[in-house]
Design an enzyme around this catalytic site. Structure first.
Site, PDB file in Angstrom:
ATOM      1  CB  THR B 186      -0.940  -0.013   1.226  1.00 42.82           C
ATOM      2  OG1 THR B 186      -1.632   1.222   1.290  1.00 42.82           O
ATOM      3  CG2 THR B 186      -0.182  -0.219   2.519  1.00 42.82           C
ATOM      4  CD  GLU B 331      -2.931  -0.531   5.400  1.00 39.97           C
ATOM      5  OE1 GLU B 331      -3.906  -0.463   4.618  1.00 39.97           O
ATOM      6  OE2 GLU B 331      -2.039   0.332   5.451  1.00 39.97           O
ATOM      7  CE  LYS B 445      -5.917  15.957  16.115  1.00 40.93           C
ATOM      8  NZ  LYS B 445      -4.972  14.936  16.516  1.00 40.93           N
ATOM      9  CD1 TRP B 450      -9.923  16.948  17.628  1.00 41.11           C
ATOM     10  CD2 TRP B 450     -10.398  15.124  16.429  1.00 41.11           C
ATOM     11  NE1 TRP B 450      -9.069  15.958  18.035  1.00 41.11           N
ATOM     12  CE2 TRP B 450      -9.335  14.824  17.324  1.00 41.11           C
ATOM     13  CE3 TRP B 450     -10.856  14.124  15.569  1.00 41.11           C
ATOM     14  CZ2 TRP B 450      -8.744  13.563  17.379  1.00 41.11           C
ATOM     15  CZ3 TRP B 450     -10.272  12.875  15.622  1.00 41.11           C
ATOM     16  CH2 TRP B 450      -9.226  12.601  16.519  1.00 41.11           C
TER      17      TRP B 450
END
Lengths: 552, 552
Positions: B186, B331, B445, B450
């Site tokens: 990847t 993954e 942030k 957030w």
């Protein structure tokens, strides 16, 4: 070189965790054993109460590997005990309340059950066996204090009191996935019952396999009602399959009669259900009498014994419900084959499909199956050649608990090649559909070739004047065995040997023709209505065939 | 205490064995890379030729754990090499031909590939990299001698010559189920490519999970066309799923354009297919232009990037094809979530369903998912609170090959709690549907809270005069970071700071309002068309917000 993927042991607590995490409010509806009314719970609540069970069990000294037994219907409480015990590594042992009390006591002693949870319906059984079970440390009635049955047994407590006050969180899992999870005894026609010891891994893999589209194929939009009891091999995996896919569950409790089953189907909008043929006979009779039809039901799994053609046609032709004919064994967790049709069948006409659905079906991935002769040679997949049916897979027993019924010196019931011998004789057709033709011990071995007793019986029972027909093998000096046809005539009829053999002519291979025919008043039947061949073999053990005398 | 079930290691050779045993004549149709015509094989033939591959590999000295690479389209030959290599414990490494030749060479060297199988389309790549790969002992062109490409590389052989004369039987499996089976690299936006090393166990469990009704839900009556390449995380499991359930396979080879895809769909009666959105844009444009419609297609899985609403509506509303929105990662083997609706959605109106389908979906059993803040605290499932998306399961990476990209001292990329950090920021709603809201590195942030850059961008891009919009975090002395809105105006337009902030008013939380707005000529895009935030952050690394100056 090993892969670099996460270590995620296949333990069944993850199944209920998944349901609680993703479908906490999906309903579990139970027909109450105490009141007969429908009561409502959900995966979130069952998860929390199962955690309370775990804490209560630990407090009672239940340790990993200890056996915790149930004598119970399909209810949400049974499900709580199920996951509560398995989650902490205890072994959930389902006792079959339909056995005689003495058999139940024998099994509970053999299993060394430590605690027994029971539905109040079964209080009489508990009263009859409690004194015979010195190792049982506690009896928990699956009810509240108000409904506690009046049985004179020590250490009796109501389930709601048993779990009350315990924390709704407890550590689950964290052990090897091969850890024992469940125990279920199978009672053959001979010998003592034998315990099948499922592992966490076998249960998870079996449920994943069962959830495939071509197997049970249930999803979150299904409403699943397992009529087949949890004490019959995990309700055919539904105890795991439903939380795994997020299906709503309808638990029928103690009421399996036609009217109750129908009410469950309609009021809860059931889409998928599973049971043995006798339950369906009850439902179908009720539907016909009352001119009713199921309105939400889409699929029924029928197993336990072969699906009668009339049941198959009623569901598929009268009600538009798909029948999935299943075959399996307690030793197979229990799934063996499923009668899900193939594109070749869908391209054919209705009658071809019906004929295919009467076969026991094909294997899902995780089940390997073969049909062999006595020397282990493969029989062709032609739908005609039959032989011993052997199976292999991750959810198939390699031995029985405490080596009961062991077949080799290692205490295993294995074939040398690693396959389990089902004890059945079967054919496999060109498309992979298996059909049981006989029990191995009933097949007649004549000159190295096999004759199916059931095939001849099925034809002979259609002869004029015949009420029932049985075929058994009789010792023969030249051919080892030859078939004897045993006929129970209809009242007042007396078909002759010549008429009967003439009737079979052209319908079976010439060398299958029975060497003799005898008429009996009554063919003995077993508890499940099947012909008792053991009794017949005993009755005719000294019988001399005319052809045997000629050959000597 | 362990269960007493059979030992049946989960190795992928059993998947093709199952297909060969139960569906030997089910077709595998490939659009030939050499001729562009459709050619026909089946599971029986592919099984036998895969066995030949195994024998040829062994003769070439390939041992368990050795890497065997492919640079290949989806074809039946690719499938043969796949199972032929994995069956003997070698590691099938799929190289991505869409990378630059230098990247491919780097990856092949890192993986230490021993043999490379390639489609003739990729002969130019092979010619460019062969000299850089001293460890490669042989190059096998996936073709016959007649079509062998004229490339000047040593040890070149045509595939048909490679397998010719080898026996059609070879021992497969028999090793630990955790043995490495596949390798797929990847490439993130930064750092070297990282190899994900799948195991036999992870592939089998992933395919079983994918075969559930609510996931891909394919069966033997399906005709499955994986347009997503086998070099993209196992064609999203379809290389395993199809033989596991006995589905007919249609392999599109090198032709992924609208007309070719449509011809495959119709001539082979495809019912199920999977690809990234760009493929569907091509197909949908072709259908519209030519006033055509798919007549057998029932379901499409769309993943790789978020499903555009227009694509979703075209399939569902214009053609009656069910869209299954998928999200995953290399993954994760790659399945993470699937947008299969729940009964709550089916009970709602069409627009609610469309809205739900635009989310990335819910996890199947075997995937655990949670959204947490920087301290690891769970965020509520309210569809609004977002946090880092963490996942866990048996088919999720715990480390990269040779510890590339390792995050802790053990060489593992694990979180302390055993979860894999996806690098995404997401919400989960009340019904368990996840929605990606940002990449973790792009989130802003501000004062411990957030702000989603993507949410603001999606709104700002709709303001009058705006061609494209990006939001990045800029350092701020009081709030750590505050958002900067970067606007690429439409030609001739010049929206003002005040107009743009006014447009956002009421559409986002007040404290999300960007502290400043800058206009740029062109917002930089990456290779896949996404905004290149890395470049923007570089450009604006010294930018001072007016509010920052005020706070200092």
């Amino acid at each position: 070189m090993f892969g670099l993927m996460q270590d995620w042991p296949l333990t069944v607590d993850k199944v209920l965790d998944h349901a609680k995490q993703n479908f906490p409010r999906r309903e579990i509806v139970t027909r109450s054993v105490e009141t007969g009314a429908l009561s409502r719970s959900n995966y979130g609540t069952v998860w929390r109460r199962a955690k309370q069970v775990s804490n209560a069990l630990r407090e009672r000294g239940v340790r990993p590997g200890d056996r915790v037994a149930t004598l119970a219907w399909n209810t949400e409480r049974h499900l709580e005990v199920w996951y509560g015990a398995m989650g902490i590594g205890a072994v959930l042992h389902t006792l079959n309340p339909r056995l005689f009390p003495d058999q139940i006591a024998w099994i509970a002693n053999h299993a060394e059950d430590k605690l027994i949870f029971f539905d109040i319906t079964f209080a009489p059984i508990v009263a009859a066996i409690a004194a015979k079970l010195p190792q049982v440390e506690g009896w928990i009635a699956l009810t509240d204090r108000e409904h506690l049955p009046a049985v004179e047994i020590p250490n009796l407590i109501a389930y709601e009191d048993f779990i009350a006050g315990h924390a709704q969180e407890a550590a689950w899992g964290g052990f090897d996935e091969n850890t024992a999870a469940g125990l279920c005894y199978t009672s053959g026609t001979t010998g003592d019952p034998k315990g099948v010891l499922y592992s966490h891994r076998s249960n998870v893999l079996h449920a994943l396999a069962a959830n495939q589209t071509d197997v049970f194929g249930a999803g979150a939009s299904d409403v699943v009602m397992p009529i087949v009891p949890m004490f019959h091999a995990n309700a055919w995996a539904i105890s795991f399959v439903a939380p795994m896919c997020g299906a709503k569950l309808v638990m029928p409790g103690a009421k399996l009669d036609g009217p109750s089953v129908y009410e469950n189907l309609e009021s809860e909008k059931v889409t998928f259900t599973a049971a043995v043929p006798t339950v369906w006979l009850g439902l179908l009779a009720f539907l016909r009498e009352n001119k009713l039809r199921p309105t939400t039901l889409k699929r029924v799994v029928i197993g336990g014994s072969a699906v009668p053609e009339a049941v198959l046609r009623a569901f598929e032709e009268d009600y538009g419900v798909e029948v999935i004919h299943g075959w399996g064994m307690t030793e197979m967790s229990p799934m063996g084959t499923l009668g899900k049709l193939l594109p070749e069948h869908y391209a054919a006409d209705h009658e071809t499909q019906i004929k295919a659905k009467l076969k026991q079906g094909r294997v899902p991935f995780t089940v390997e199956m073969k049909v062999v002769d006595d020397e282990g040679n493969l029989k062709p997949h032609d739908g005609k050649s039959f032989g011993r049916l052997l199976v292999r897979g991750p959810a198939i027993a390699r031995a029985y608990f405490k080596s009961a019924g062991a077949k080799n010196e290692k205490g295993e019931c294995l074939e040398p090649c690693g396959f389990f011998d089902t004890g059945d004789v079967a054919t496999i057709d060109e498309l992979g559909l298996m059909q049981i033709t006989d029990r191995a011990k009933d097949v007649i071995k004549s000159g190295g070739e096999w004759i199916s007793s059931i095939d001849i019986e099925n034809i002979a029972v259609g002869a004029p004047g015949v009420a029932n027909a049985a075929v058994i093998g009789i010792a023969h000096p030249k051919w080892d065995e030859r078939p004897l046809l045993i006929i129970e005539p209809q009242p007042g009829a007396s078909p002759t040997r010549e008429q009967l053999l003439k009737f079979l002519e052209g319908k079976i291979a010439k060398w299958w023709t029975p060497d003799d025919v005898v008429l009996v008043e009554k063919i003995p039947l077993g508890a499940t209505g099947k012909i008792n061949k053991l009794a017949l073999r005993e009755t005719f053990k000294d019988y001399k065939l005319p052809t045997a005398q000629a050959a000597e």
